[in-house]
Scaffold this active site. Structure first.
Site, PDB file in Angstrom:
ATOM      1  N   TYR A  13      -7.319   3.811  -7.514  1.00 11.69           N
ATOM      2  CA  TYR A  13      -6.645   4.482  -6.386  1.00 11.69           C
ATOM      3  C   TYR A  13      -7.202   4.765  -5.285  1.00 11.69           C
ATOM      4  CZ  TYR A  13      -3.891   8.459  -4.531  1.00 11.69           C
ATOM      5  OH  TYR A  13      -3.185   9.110  -3.793  1.00 11.69           O
ATOM      6  N   VAL A  42      -0.115  17.392  -4.036  1.00 10.45           N
ATOM      7  CA  VAL A  42       1.127  17.875  -3.524  1.00 10.45           C
ATOM      8  C   VAL A  42       1.962  18.291  -4.873  1.00 10.45           C
ATOM      9  CG1 VAL A  42       3.456  17.507  -2.127  1.00 10.45           C
ATOM     10  CG2 VAL A  42       0.741  16.387  -1.332  1.00 10.45           C
ATOM     11  N   ILE A  80       7.361  13.278  -1.698  1.00 19.06           N
ATOM     12  CA  ILE A  80       7.079  13.155  -0.284  1.00 19.06           C
ATOM     13  C   ILE A  80       8.041  12.382   0.755  1.00 19.06           C
ATOM     14  CG2 ILE A  80       5.349  12.559   1.386  1.00 19.06           C
ATOM     15  CD1 ILE A  80       3.277  13.293  -1.050  1.00 19.06           C
ATOM     16  N   LYS A  83      -6.679   3.390  -1.250  1.00 17.43           N
ATOM     17  CA  LYS A  83      -6.479   4.225  -0.209  1.00 17.43           C
ATOM     18  C   LYS A  83      -7.526   4.294   0.804  1.00 17.43           C
ATOM     19  CE  LYS A  83      -2.574   6.182  -1.793  1.00 17.43           C
ATOM     20  NZ  LYS A  83      -1.460   6.006  -0.957  1.00 17.43           N
TER      21      LYS A  83
END
Length: 250
Positions: free
Chosen positions: A149, A182, A15, A153
Site C-alpha cells: 500500500y 478516515v 471519501i 501511494k
C-alpha cells in the site's frame, strides 16, 4: 465552476461519495464511477445537481477510455478529475504475495495514471483543468505491515508532482490530498484486520488508530472533501500533497 464537468472515481462510498456530493453542491455536473451500481445510485441520490452513473472497474486497462468517452458524448470533456478509487492491504513483508503487491499497484497507482493520462489532452487544449488524486499519509512515511500500500501511494504522489511540473504553464493544476485514518468502510476493514491479528477488541483497535493522529480522532470524509475542493478552487496551488491527518505528518 457552475456546470463544469467533473469525474470522481471511487464515488460509491466513503471519501469518494463525500467528494462527489461536495462538487455537486458547488454546481458541477458529476460523473460517478465505481464498481457497484447500487452504491453509485445512493451517491447520486444525495447530489444536488446533474449526475451520471458509470459502473466500471478502474483497474481494467480500457476503463479510463470507456468512461471518458461516455462522458464526452453526453457532457463534453472532463474538466475536473478526482481519482478517489483506492484500497489498502496489510500483511507482513514475507506474507505479502505477488498478487497482493500487484493489486495495490493496479488500483492505487496504475488506474490513477490512466485516468490522468486520458484527461490531460482536453484540459491542455482548453487551457484549464483540475486533477486531484486521493493519496494517503502513507505517501510520505513508511509504517509496518503496509509495504505494498505504501509503495503504491508513494508512487502516485510522484505521478502528481511530475504531472504538475509538466502542466504548470497550461492552466491545469495537479495535486494530491493525503488523508490519515478516515472514518470510512476502509478503516473499518483495517480495524477488523487488527482485531483478527492481535486479539484486541474493535474498540481498542479503533482507539489505536485514533491515537495515531495528534487530534485524537479519525478524520471525517467531509474534511477530506474540503481539501479536495480547495485544490479545485485554487489556480495557484499545484504539485502539492495536502495533508488531512490531524497533524500526524508535518
Amino acid at each position: 465552476m457552475t456546470a463544469r464537468v467533473a469525474l470522481v472515481t471511487g464515488a460509491g462510498r466513503g471519501i469518494g461519495r463525500e467528494i462527489a456530493r461536495r462538487l455537486s453542491g458547488e454546481g458541477l455536473r458529476v460523473a460517478l464511477v465505481a464498481r457497484d451500481r447500487d452504491q453509485l445510485a445512493r451517491t447520486a441520490s444525495g447530489c444536488a445537481g446533474a449526475t451520471m452513473v458509470l459502473p466500471a472497474d478502474v483497474t481494467e486497462p480500457e476503463a479510463a477510455e470507456h468512461v471518458h468517452a461516455e462522458i464526452e458524448r453526453t457532457w463534453g470533456p472532463v474538466e475536473v478529475l478526482v481519482a478517489g478509487a483506492g484500497a489498502g492491504h496489510s500483511a507482513r513483508l514475507e506474507r505479502t504475495t505477488d498478487a497482493d503487491w500487484q493489486r495495490m499497484l493496479d488500483l492505487n497507482l496504475t488506474a490513477p495514471f490512466r485516468f490522468v493520462r486520458r484527461a490531460v489532452p482536453a484540459m491542455r487544449d482548453a487551457g484549464w483543468g483540475r486533477i486531484v488524486v486521493v493519496a494517503s499519509s502513507a505517501a510520505h512515511i513508511g509504517e509496518p505491515y503496509i509495504a505494498a500500500y505504501t509503495a503504491s501511494k508513494h508512487g502516485v504522489l510522484g505521478l502528481v508532482r511530475s504531472a504538475a511540473a509538466e502542466l504548470a504553464r497550461t492552466g491545469v493544476t495537479v495535486n494530491a490530498v493525503c488523508p490519515g485514518y478516515v472514518d470510512t468502510p476502509m478503516t473499518e476493514a483495517t480495524i477488523a484486520n487488527i482485531v483478527a491479528s492481535s486479539g484486541r477488541s474493535p474498540e481498542q483497535a479503533r482507539e489505536a488508530l485514533e491515537r495515531k493522529q495528534p487530534i485524537g480522532r479519525l478524520i471525517t470524509p467531509a474534511e477530506v472533501a474540503d481539501a479536495v475542493w480547495f485544490c479545485v478552487a485554487s489556480s495557484a496551488v499545484t504539485g502539492q500533497a495536502i495533508n488531512v491527518d490531524g497533524g500526524a505528518v508535518q
